[in-house]
Write a protein that holds these residues in place. Structure first.
Motif, PDB file in Angstrom:
ATOM      1  N   MET A   1      43.674  62.337   7.828  1.00  0.00           N
ATOM      2  CA  MET A   1      42.591  61.529   8.372  1.00  0.00           C
ATOM      3  C   MET A   1      42.231  60.458   7.343  1.00  0.00           C
ATOM      4  SD  MET A   1      40.165  61.791  11.106  1.00  0.00           S
ATOM      5  CE  MET A   1      40.768  63.366  11.568  1.00  0.00           C
ATOM      6  N   ALA A   2      42.242  59.221   7.776  1.00  0.00           N
ATOM      7  CA  ALA A   2      41.924  58.101   6.900  1.00  0.00           C
ATOM      8  C   ALA A   2      40.451  57.730   7.019  1.00  0.00           C
ATOM      9  CB  ALA A   2      42.792  56.902   7.278  1.00  0.00           C
ATOM     10  N   THR A   3      39.948  57.119   5.982  1.00  0.00           N
ATOM     11  CA  THR A   3      38.599  56.553   6.003  1.00  0.00           C
ATOM     12  C   THR A   3      38.717  55.069   5.710  1.00  0.00           C
ATOM     13  OG1 THR A   3      38.235  57.026   3.660  1.00  0.00           O
ATOM     14  CG2 THR A   3      37.504  58.692   5.249  1.00  0.00           C
ATOM     15  N   GLY A   4      37.802  54.298   6.264  1.00  0.00           N
ATOM     16  CA  GLY A   4      37.816  52.855   6.043  1.00  0.00           C
ATOM     17  C   GLY A   4      36.596  52.213   6.661  1.00  0.00           C
ATOM     18  N   ILE A   5      36.739  50.928   6.946  1.00  0.00           N
ATOM     19  CA  ILE A   5      35.641  50.136   7.505  1.00  0.00           C
ATOM     20  C   ILE A   5      36.122  49.492   8.802  1.00  0.00           C
ATOM     21  CG2 ILE A   5      34.213  48.053   7.165  1.00  0.00           C
ATOM     22  CD1 ILE A   5      33.306  50.274   5.383  1.00  0.00           C
ATOM     23  N   VAL A   6      35.291  49.540   9.821  1.00  0.00           N
ATOM     24  CA  VAL A   6      35.554  48.780  11.050  1.00  0.00           C
ATOM     25  C   VAL A   6      34.541  47.645  11.079  1.00  0.00           C
ATOM     26  CG1 VAL A   6      34.160  50.338  12.501  1.00  0.00           C
ATOM     27  CG2 VAL A   6      35.855  48.869  13.550  1.00  0.00           C
ATOM     28  N   ARG A   7      35.044  46.430  11.300  1.00  0.00           N
ATOM     29  CA  ARG A   7      34.204  45.231  11.363  1.00  0.00           C
ATOM     30  C   ARG A   7      34.206  44.702  12.788  1.00  0.00           C
ATOM     31  NH1 ARG A   7      36.545  42.531   5.978  1.00  0.00           N
ATOM     32  NH2 ARG A   7      35.291  43.745   4.516  1.00  0.00           N
ATOM     33  N   TYR A   8      33.024  44.326  13.228  1.00  0.00           N
ATOM     34  CA  TYR A   8      32.853  43.809  14.582  1.00  0.00           C
ATOM     35  C   TYR A   8      32.544  42.318  14.522  1.00  0.00           C
ATOM     36  CZ  TYR A   8      32.113  48.776  15.456  1.00  0.00           C
ATOM     37  OH  TYR A   8      32.257  50.141  15.533  1.00  0.00           O
ATOM     38  N   TRP A   9      33.118  41.559  15.440  1.00  0.00           N
ATOM     39  CA  TRP A   9      32.890  40.122  15.500  1.00  0.00           C
ATOM     40  C   TRP A   9      32.316  39.741  16.855  1.00  0.00           C
ATOM     41  CZ3 TRP A   9      33.201  37.662  11.044  1.00  0.00           C
ATOM     42  CH2 TRP A   9      33.966  38.230  10.032  1.00  0.00           C
ATOM     43  N   ALA A  10      31.466  38.735  16.844  1.00  0.00           N
ATOM     44  CA  ALA A  10      30.907  38.109  18.054  1.00  0.00           C
ATOM     45  C   ALA A  10      30.291  39.151  19.002  1.00  0.00           C
ATOM     46  CB  ALA A  10      31.965  37.252  18.740  1.00  0.00           C
ATOM     47  N   ALA A  11      30.780  39.225  20.245  1.00  0.00           N
ATOM     48  CA  ALA A  11      30.206  40.135  21.241  1.00  0.00           C
ATOM     49  C   ALA A  11      30.334  41.590  20.826  1.00  0.00           C
ATOM     50  CB  ALA A  11      30.865  39.922  22.600  1.00  0.00           C
ATOM     51  N   ALA A  12      31.373  41.927  20.081  1.00  0.00           N
ATOM     52  CA  ALA A  12      31.532  43.308  19.607  1.00  0.00           C
ATOM     53  C   ALA A  12      30.421  43.654  18.620  1.00  0.00           C
ATOM     54  CB  ALA A  12      32.902  43.508  18.971  1.00  0.00           C
ATOM     55  N   LYS A  13      30.082  42.716  17.762  1.00  0.00           N
ATOM     56  CA  LYS A  13      28.993  42.922  16.792  1.00  0.00           C
ATOM     57  C   LYS A  13      27.665  43.119  17.520  1.00  0.00           C
ATOM     58  CE  LYS A  13      26.727  40.442  13.008  1.00  0.00           C
ATOM     59  NZ  LYS A  13      26.776  39.212  12.189  1.00  0.00           N
ATOM     60  N   GLU A  14      27.429  42.312  18.526  1.00  0.00           N
ATOM     61  CA  GLU A  14      26.199  42.441  19.312  1.00  0.00           C
ATOM     62  C   GLU A  14      26.150  43.792  20.021  1.00  0.00           C
ATOM     63  OE1 GLU A  14      24.068  40.307  23.108  1.00  0.00           O
ATOM     64  OE2 GLU A  14      25.292  39.079  21.774  1.00  0.00           O
ATOM     65  N   ALA A  15      27.243  44.202  20.622  1.00  0.00           N
ATOM     66  CA  ALA A  15      27.285  45.470  21.356  1.00  0.00           C
ATOM     67  C   ALA A  15      27.171  46.673  20.428  1.00  0.00           C
ATOM     68  CB  ALA A  15      28.573  45.567  22.175  1.00  0.00           C
ATOM     69  N   ALA A  16      27.750  46.577  19.231  1.00  0.00           N
ATOM     70  CA  ALA A  16      27.696  47.687  18.272  1.00  0.00           C
ATOM     71  C   ALA A  16      26.330  47.774  17.588  1.00  0.00           C
ATOM     72  CB  ALA A  16      28.790  47.531  17.222  1.00  0.00           C
ATOM     73  N   GLY A  17      25.658  46.641  17.478  1.00  0.00           N
ATOM     74  CA  GLY A  17      24.364  46.617  16.793  1.00  0.00           C
ATOM     75  C   GLY A  17      24.487  46.563  15.287  1.00  0.00           C
ATOM     76  N   VAL A  18      25.704  46.462  14.776  1.00  0.00           N
ATOM     77  CA  VAL A  18      25.963  46.352  13.339  1.00  0.00           C
ATOM     78  C   VAL A  18      27.187  45.454  13.144  1.00  0.00           C
ATOM     79  CG1 VAL A  18      24.993  48.619  12.725  1.00  0.00           C
ATOM     80  CG2 VAL A  18      27.424  48.423  13.285  1.00  0.00           C
ATOM     81  N   ALA A  19      27.308  44.870  11.965  1.00  0.00           N
ATOM     82  CA  ALA A  19      28.469  44.030  11.654  1.00  0.00           C
ATOM     83  C   ALA A  19      29.669  44.869  11.247  1.00  0.00           C
ATOM     84  CB  ALA A  19      28.127  43.035  10.552  1.00  0.00           C
ATOM     85  N   GLU A  20      29.388  46.004  10.614  1.00  0.00           N
ATOM     86  CA  GLU A  20      30.475  46.889  10.194  1.00  0.00           C
ATOM     87  C   GLU A  20      29.934  48.290   9.981  1.00  0.00           C
ATOM     88  OE1 GLU A  20      30.871  46.387   5.394  1.00  0.00           O
ATOM     89  OE2 GLU A  20      31.771  44.799   6.608  1.00  0.00           O
ATOM     90  N   GLU A  21      30.855  49.248   9.988  1.00  0.00           N
ATOM     91  CA  GLU A  21      30.477  50.633   9.746  1.00  0.00           C
ATOM     92  C   GLU A  21      31.698  51.397   9.245  1.00  0.00           C
ATOM     93  OE1 GLU A  21      28.994  52.376  13.377  1.00  0.00           O
ATOM     94  OE2 GLU A  21      30.650  51.602  14.553  1.00  0.00           O
ATOM     95  N   PRO A  22      31.460  52.475   8.519  1.00  0.00           N
ATOM     96  CA  PRO A  22      32.589  53.275   8.038  1.00  0.00           C
ATOM     97  C   PRO A  22      33.215  54.067   9.176  1.00  0.00           C
ATOM     98  CG  PRO A  22      30.524  54.313   7.410  1.00  0.00           C
ATOM     99  CD  PRO A  22      30.173  53.007   8.068  1.00  0.00           C
ATOM    100  N   PHE A  23      34.478  54.433   8.995  1.00  0.00           N
ATOM    101  CA  PHE A  23      35.136  55.273   9.987  1.00  0.00           C
ATOM    102  C   PHE A  23      35.969  56.345   9.316  1.00  0.00           C
ATOM    103  CE2 PHE A  23      38.618  52.178   9.409  1.00  0.00           C
ATOM    104  CZ  PHE A  23      39.709  53.032   9.290  1.00  0.00           C
ATOM    105  N   GLU A  24      36.290  57.346  10.110  1.00  0.00           N
ATOM    106  CA  GLU A  24      37.226  58.404   9.742  1.00  0.00           C
ATOM    107  C   GLU A  24      38.077  58.675  10.967  1.00  0.00           C
ATOM    108  OE1 GLU A  24      36.752  63.026   8.759  1.00  0.00           O
ATOM    109  OE2 GLU A  24      35.733  61.707   7.320  1.00  0.00           O
TER     110      GLU A  24
END
Length: 83
Positions: A1-24
């Motif tokens: 299982m990898a860990t990293g960062i997911v970044r959201y742009w434009a409409a994805a950022k608006e829908a997520a409510g954050v610009a980026e978040e960690p993932f696993e």
């Protein structure tokens, strides 16, 4: 299982409510399932989006076959308007 960062742009950022978040997650498919769980607006945007993994386009590759490495950056790019 990898860990990293997911970044959201434009409409994805608006829908997520954050610009980026960690993932696993081990694959892009697993990551998409995790980040959209309980987030209907984000799920709608993600279905229409393209993705970069460490700056490389995923293109038409099956998300189950896109293996994520530790420290990966995944960018969610919704369709952009304009010309």
């Amino acid at each position: 299982m990898a860990t990293g960062i997911v970044r959201y742009w434009a409409a994805a950022k608006e829908a997520a409510g954050v610009a980026e978040e960690p993932f696993e997650a081990a694959t892009l498919a697993e990551l998409m399932t995790k980040i959209t769980s309980g987030r209907d607006a984000l799920a709608h945007v993600v279905r229409r989006s393209s993705f970069l993994v460490n700056g490389d386009p995923v293109g038409l590759r099956a998300h189950e076959r896109v293996v994520l490495a530790d420290g990966a950056t995944v960018e969610v790019l919704p369709p952009f308007a304009g010309g």
